[in-house]
Design a protein around this motif. Structure first.
Motif, PDB file in Angstrom:
ATOM      1  N   LYS A 261       0.824  -1.204   0.000  1.00 47.57           N
ATOM      2  CA  LYS A 261       0.000   0.000   0.000  1.00 47.57           C
ATOM      3  C   LYS A 261       0.861   1.257   0.000  1.00 47.57           C
ATOM      4  N   ILE A 262       1.944   1.244   0.766  1.00 43.69           N
ATOM      5  CA  ILE A 262       2.827   2.409   0.827  1.00 43.69           C
ATOM      6  C   ILE A 262       3.498   2.631  -0.522  1.00 43.69           C
ATOM      7  N   LYS A 263       3.979   1.566  -1.139  1.00 41.18           N
ATOM      8  CA  LYS A 263       4.604   1.704  -2.454  1.00 41.18           C
ATOM      9  C   LYS A 263       3.614   2.225  -3.489  1.00 41.18           C
ATOM     10  N   THR A 264       2.384   1.689  -3.461  1.00 45.76           N
ATOM     11  CA  THR A 264       1.375   2.138  -4.409  1.00 45.76           C
ATOM     12  C   THR A 264       1.013   3.604  -4.193  1.00 45.76           C
ATOM     13  N   SER A 265       0.931   4.025  -2.925  1.00 47.12           N
ATOM     14  CA  SER A 265       0.586   5.414  -2.609  1.00 47.12           C
ATOM     15  C   SER A 265       1.662   6.373  -3.108  1.00 47.12           C
ATOM     16  N   GLN A 266       2.930   5.993  -2.923  1.00 42.87           N
ATOM     17  CA  GLN A 266       4.022   6.853  -3.376  1.00 42.87           C
ATOM     18  C   GLN A 266       3.986   7.024  -4.896  1.00 42.87           C
ATOM     19  N   LYS A 267       3.731   5.939  -5.626  1.00 39.74           N
ATOM     20  CA  LYS A 267       3.672   6.034  -7.076  1.00 39.74           C
ATOM     21  C   LYS A 267       2.463   6.856  -7.529  1.00 39.74           C
ATOM     22  N   SER A 268       1.327   6.664  -6.868  1.00 43.47           N
ATOM     23  CA  SER A 268       0.116   7.381  -7.278  1.00 43.47           C
ATOM     24  C   SER A 268       0.229   8.869  -7.002  1.00 43.47           C
ATOM     25  N   ARG A 269       0.954   9.269  -5.924  1.00 47.67           N
ATOM     26  CA  ARG A 269       1.126  10.694  -5.649  1.00 47.67           C
ATOM     27  C   ARG A 269       1.874  11.385  -6.773  1.00 47.67           C
ATOM     28  N   HIS A 270       2.918  10.722  -7.289  1.00 49.41           N
ATOM     29  CA  HIS A 270       3.663  11.306  -8.399  1.00 49.41           C
ATOM     30  C   HIS A 270       2.798  11.379  -9.665  1.00 49.41           C
ATOM     31  N   ARG A 271       2.031  10.321  -9.930  1.00 49.31           N
ATOM     32  CA  ARG A 271       1.175  10.328 -11.122  1.00 49.31           C
ATOM     33  C   ARG A 271       0.071  11.372 -10.995  1.00 49.31           C
ATOM     34  N   ASP A 272      -0.534  11.485  -9.792  1.00 49.01           N
ATOM     35  CA  ASP A 272      -1.613  12.450  -9.615  1.00 49.01           C
ATOM     36  C   ASP A 272      -1.115  13.875  -9.759  1.00 49.01           C
ATOM     37  N   ALA A 273       0.069  14.153  -9.208  1.00 50.92           N
ATOM     38  CA  ALA A 273       0.613  15.511  -9.313  1.00 50.92           C
ATOM     39  C   ALA A 273       0.838  15.883 -10.768  1.00 50.92           C
ATOM     40  N   LEU A 274       1.409  14.973 -11.549  1.00 51.95           N
ATOM     41  CA  LEU A 274       1.646  15.236 -12.956  1.00 51.95           C
ATOM     42  C   LEU A 274       0.337  15.303 -13.738  1.00 51.95           C
TER      43      LEU A 274
END
Length: 508
Positions: free
Chosen positions: A418-431
């Motif tokens: 979950k932590i790994k997925t959240s970190q990746k999604s934050r970068h994708r959402d920001a972009l």
């Protein structure tokens, strides 16, 4: 020119369009200090947590100070309140002193004389000086306790600094929204880590913790008798906040497509799990007005408010999400644990019933021993005396370690994923937010893009020049948020790519 206009001209402030501006000149360290102290930028993580930490200390000191009575103050409470008063006063003084030292970097005061004096004449600076003056006076002069408490309540106005900046940013980001749409953005939408949504979450989270603290302290007889009026007043304040939150959510939930109908949609939302918890959390207050009982179940019903933490605490939300995602595996593990418990209860009943009929009289009674043994607690009130019973106990104790460790391992793996997925999604959402804002900023009055069709890619329009980014206030906001989320190495790579791009543009 009236007095207010002259004042605003000298001190260089503007309430209508007062926003943080990057510093000019000075060393790198001094510019960072200026950004941290003067910015109150809700998008900056360090600034946000510093503001929240100071707010927590102010609130705790004011709440504890309000519980001091003139004649019956507990001996352990007075030193704690005094220590917090000194800490908060010194912290606010240092903050004001650092602001005064670094104000010469303020671009609004560039080229002017007496910069620090002009800074002290600003309304927020005068408010800070008033707070500090009353705080220091209350520490040294032997005023009446009630008057001292009133002076220390003025500290709450220190929270105006971050709150006003957050409100200004929210108004700019939601310009053109209806009132209901703004309520929806505040209570349901947006990034829940900062801005108005973050402020609401922080406030409700604090109210939940205050409610639990009050309920805990009320269980102490002497405190309930001594501070009952103050307990009741604070509980009323907490309940009012929960009522306003509940009404606001019911009012604006129709902005969600799932609850679009003004009547049926709101009824559907009222019967959702989160809305039911919100309603139950305020029910004890109203039930207590119409029904008085010596049974403390109404009082204990306030524990339901802790369930609201699942909405406002990222940790609890993560736990709930992991359990939801791993429910199939956890169900299998729980089923295996149940079968092992039933096997253990049946086995110990067969082996110990003849020797201890009073303790192992049936399989349901033996299940108590089985659970205690499998969880390796072993109270010692029930234990086998036959050789086969002891052998079974040894086997079950070892098996219990594995069965308890199995769900823990499942949850630990789920948390990691979950932590790994959240970190990746934050970068994708920001972009993704940055790209979508570029789409809106490049559209004409009719909502259609003025750029050629070949600038589209997967449904999102890209910026064709850096000027478009600089002209879009929302786009630069999301770009800053995206840059803050990058690591140091990623920022250096971005700077290098930008420099190469600029050189190519110069050659062209």
């Amino acid at each position: 020119m009236n007095f207010f206009s002259k004042w605003r001209s000298v001190a260089k402030f503007d309430f209508d369009n007062d926003r943080y501006q990057p510093p000019i000149g000075g060393t790198t360290f001094k510019r960072e200090v200026f950004r941290l102290i003067h910015g109150h930028d809700p998008d900056d993580v360090l600034t946000r947590y510093m503001d929240r930490t100071i707010a927590v200390f102010i609130l705790v000191s004011v709440i504890l100070d309000s519980f001091l009575d003139i004649q019956n103050s507990p001996k352990f409470l007075l030193p704690l309140v005094n220590a917090l008063d000194w800490f908060v006063t010194i912290t606010l003084t240092l903050e004001m002193f650092i602001k005064w030292l670094t104000v010469d970097l303020d671009p609004r005061l560039s080229g002017l004389k007496f910069k620090r004096l002009r800074f002290l004449l600003r309304p927020m600076s005068l408010l800070d000086l008033l707070i500090l003056a009353l705080s220091w006076i209350s520490l040294f002069l032997p005023w009446h306790l009630a008057f001292v408490q009133f002076m220390r309540l003025v500290r709450l106005t220190e929270l105006v600094h971050p709150v006003m900046n957050i409100i200004n940013v929210f108004i700019r980001e939601t310009r053109g929204y209806t009132l209901r749409r703004r309520f929806f953005s505040a209570f349901f939408g947006g990034d829940r880590d900062h801005g108005i949504p973050g402020l609401i979450d922080f406030t409700i989270f604090g109210m939940i913790m205050l409610s639990v603290l009050l309920m805990t302290l009320e269980s102490v007889d002497w405190m309930a008798e001594l501070y009952k009026p103050k307990f009741d007043a604070l509980d009323t304040l907490v309940t009012i906040c929960f009522i306003l939150e509940y009404l606001a959510r019911v009012y604006c939930c129709v902005e969600d497509p799932k609850y679009r109908h003004p009547i049926i949609g709101r009824l559907r939302y009222i019967f959702t799990w989160g809305a039911i918890i919100d309603l139950v959390s305020i029910a004890p207050f109203f039930l207590g007005l119409f029904w008085t009982t010596t049974v403390p179940w109404l009082w204990a019903l306030r524990l339901v408010r802790m369930l609201k933490l699942a909405r406002y605490s990222k940790s609890i939300s993560t736990i709930s999400a992991v359990i939801q995602e791993e429910r199939a595996v956890l169900s299998a593990a729980v089923m295996m644990l149940f079968l092992l418990t039933l096997f253990a209860a049946s086995g110990i009943y067969v082996m110990e019933n003849a020797a201890q009929p009073d303790k192992f009289s049936s399989i349901p009674v033996s299940m108590y021993w089985a659970v205690i043994t499998l969880t390796t607690i072993g109270y010692g009130d029930y234990y086998p005396i036959t050789p086969l019973g002891k052998l079974l106990t040894m086997f079950l104790a070892v098996a219990g370690l594995g069965m308890i460790a199995l769900p823990a391992g499942i949850l630990a793996n789920g948390f990691s994923q979950k932590i790994k997925t959240s970190q990746k999604s934050r970068h994708r959402d920001a972009l993704g937010h940055f790209s979508r804002e570029g789409d809106h900023s490049s559209n004409g009055p009719s909502g259609q893009s003025d750029k050629p069709h070949d600038t589209q890619e997967q449904g999102h329009l890209k910026f064709s020049s850096i000027d478009q980014v600089l002209r879009s206030e929302e786009a630069t906001t999301h770009l800053n948020h995206f840059i803050h989320s990058l690591s140091h190495a990623e920022k250096e790579a971005l700077i290098a790519l930008t420099a190469i791009s600029l050189r190519q543009d110069d050659h062209e």
